[in-house]
Design a protein around this motif. Structure first.
Motif, PDB file in Angstrom:
ATOM      1  N   ARG A 220      58.862 -22.138   8.583  1.00 33.80           N
ATOM      2  CA  ARG A 220      59.492 -20.819   8.689  1.00 33.80           C
ATOM      3  C   ARG A 220      58.918 -20.052   9.879  1.00 33.80           C
ATOM      4  O   ARG A 220      57.712 -20.089  10.121  1.00 33.80           O
ATOM      5  CB  ARG A 220      59.256 -20.021   7.415  1.00 33.80           C
ATOM      6  N   ASP A 221      59.794 -19.329  10.555  1.00 37.71           N
ATOM      7  CA  ASP A 221      59.325 -18.571  11.724  1.00 37.71           C
ATOM      8  C   ASP A 221      59.824 -17.125  11.733  1.00 37.71           C
ATOM      9  O   ASP A 221      59.757 -16.441  12.746  1.00 37.71           O
ATOM     10  CB  ASP A 221      59.728 -19.269  13.022  1.00 37.71           C
ATOM     11  N   GLY A 222      60.315 -16.676  10.575  1.00 34.78           N
ATOM     12  CA  GLY A 222      60.714 -15.282  10.471  1.00 34.78           C
ATOM     13  C   GLY A 222      62.097 -14.967  10.989  1.00 34.78           C
ATOM     14  O   GLY A 222      62.506 -13.798  10.989  1.00 34.78           O
ATOM     15  N   THR A 223      62.856 -15.983  11.424  1.00 37.21           N
ATOM     16  CA  THR A 223      64.185 -15.713  11.985  1.00 37.21           C
ATOM     17  C   THR A 223      65.288 -15.782  10.937  1.00 37.21           C
ATOM     18  O   THR A 223      66.379 -15.264  11.175  1.00 37.21           O
ATOM     19  CB  THR A 223      64.510 -16.721  13.108  1.00 37.21           C
ATOM     20  N   ASP A 224      65.027 -16.394   9.787  1.00 39.14           N
ATOM     21  CA  ASP A 224      66.057 -16.615   8.779  1.00 39.14           C
ATOM     22  C   ASP A 224      65.894 -15.609   7.637  1.00 39.14           C
ATOM     23  O   ASP A 224      64.947 -15.698   6.860  1.00 39.14           O
ATOM     24  CB  ASP A 224      65.955 -18.048   8.251  1.00 39.14           C
TER      25      ASP A 224
END
Length: 415
Positions: A220-224
């Motif tokens: 996870r990278d905070g974009t979704d």
């Protein structure tokens, strides 16, 4: 090998969810063949227990928490004390301490020591205190009255909230002391004429309970928005943990960044922190989970993406030593973000095996949080390095071996 004597271990409270490092030490000493009786100054308030507490076989004896609640035990202790050779020396010491600490607590520690000396469970042959503040006061007084030698394990709050005169006095009468951070070790050594009697001993982690995590933390990278990055913190809601600073840092993150935060632990400031989270517009992103047993906490370490603890020095000087939760999280390859307070830099080096920022700085904390949220590869790299450091340097068996050596070297000498 010298005979292993029966040890009365004086504790502020037992059992406590927040003090598993003490419980694992007690279990380690029992497994090494030591005979322990636990003397608790308070009855338990936690509704849950860790599995390690159920493995400890030692009997638990509870002293009167408040003297007026058990006046008969206290009076019997006082009358029995009159006949002991150390009574005059105890009163001399108490009257020297009293003008510097004119409090009910000072009388309470005297009363608890008198009760302990009269009842003297299981024919104890040694006294050991966990924490150098109030438990050591009871232990020191009981030692003066009975002539039984004593030792002490100091940790964090107990060191930094005790006045220098009291630390100096206790370090002068204890046979030795151990503590779990270099900063605490250096401070105590500076206050005594017997610096060689103060030992550094990281209490470490029982790695059998925190086995290697063979899975993978997420990408996870905070974009979704449907799959936010999971931030975790474990700790009591008290001033020194810096949760208000962490909340303010979370409020500074870009609105486009998708995250959620889970907090595990009780504490007196929970209501205030929940109100602050609502004020900052964060309530919908946060789950306050309360106290949990060790197995549940372990599962949360493994499912999270990032661990954060904004340690600080409280207004009264209280601070963490080396928070055990940072060691636990690191053992699960979970990247940790914390501050350069007390013993934290003894585990985490910024950019090498974690991220470390200044305390009391929400802006710096937010910058580090954003960098870690956006970069799963960085989290993986730092988490792997943190696990390697824990497994090489923070195995609790090392501290148990050191304690065994200290006790056995002492017991080779005449009492």
């Amino acid at each position: 090998m010298p005979e292993r004597r029966k040890i009365l271990v004086v504790l502020k409270g037992y059992p406590r969810l927040s003090e598993t490092f003490i419980a694992q030490e007690l279990l380690g000493l029992e497994k090494a063949g030591f005979h322990l009786t636990l003397i608790s100054m308070r009855r338990p308030t936690d509704t849950k227990r860790h599995p390690v507490h159920d493995e400890i076989k030692a009997r638990v004896v509870y002293l009167p928490e408040y003297l007026h609640e058990e006046p008969l035990r206290v009076l019997k202790g006082l009358f029995a004390g009159f006949g002991k050779p150390g009574f005059r020396a105890l009163m001399k010491r108490f009257l020297a301490d009293l003008p510097r600490d004119m409090s009910r607590n000072r009388f309470r520690r005297l009363g608890q020591a008198l009760v302990l000396a009269r009842e003297w469970p299981d024919n104890g042959q040694w006294l050991h205190a966990h924490f150098i503040h109030t438990p050591a006061s009871v232990t020191d007084y009981a030692s003066i009255l009975t002539g039984v030698p004593w030792t002490v394990s100091a940790h964090a709050k107990d060191i930094w909230t005790s006045p220098d005169w009291e630390l100096n006095t206790k370090l002068g009468t204890a046979r030795w002391a151990v503590t779990c951070t270099r900063s605490g070790w250096e401070h105590m050594r500076s206050l005594t004429g017997r610096p060689d009697a103060v030992h550094l001993s990281y209490h470490g982690l029982d790695l059998a309970r925190f086995g290697r995590f063979e899975g993978q933390h997420s990408n996870r990278d905070g974009t979704d928005p449907s799959d936010p990055v999971l931030l975790l913190s474990v700790g009591r809601a008290v001033e020194k943990k810096g949760y208000d600073v962490l909340l303010r840092a979370l409020a500074l993150l870009p609105k486009s960044l998708n995250w959620r935060f889970e907090h595990i632990g009780g504490g007196d400031e929970l209501a205030r922190l929940k109100a602050l989270a609502a004020e900052l517009g964060l309530a919908g992103n946060i789950a306050w989970k309360g106290a949990m047993a060790q197995k549940e906490v372990l599962a949360h370490y493994r499912s999270a993406d990032l661990f954060a603890l904004a340690c600080r020095i409280a207004a009264n000087g209280d601070r963490d030593g080396l928070p055990n939760v940072l060691v636990e999280a690191s053992s699960q390859r979970l990247m940790c973000l914390s501050t350069d307070v007390s013993g934290v830099p003894e585990l985490l080096t910024n950019g090498e095996n974690g991220l470390v920022v200044r305390p009391e700085d929400p802006m710096a904390l937010a910058g580090a949080l954003e960098a870690a949220i956006r970069d799963p590869a960085l989290r993986r790299q730092l988490g792997d390095a943190a696990e390697k450091r824990v497994r090489e340097h923070f195995d609790y068996h090392s501290s148990i071996k050191q304690l065994i050596r200290l006790f056995e070297e002492e017991w080779q000498q005449p009492s």
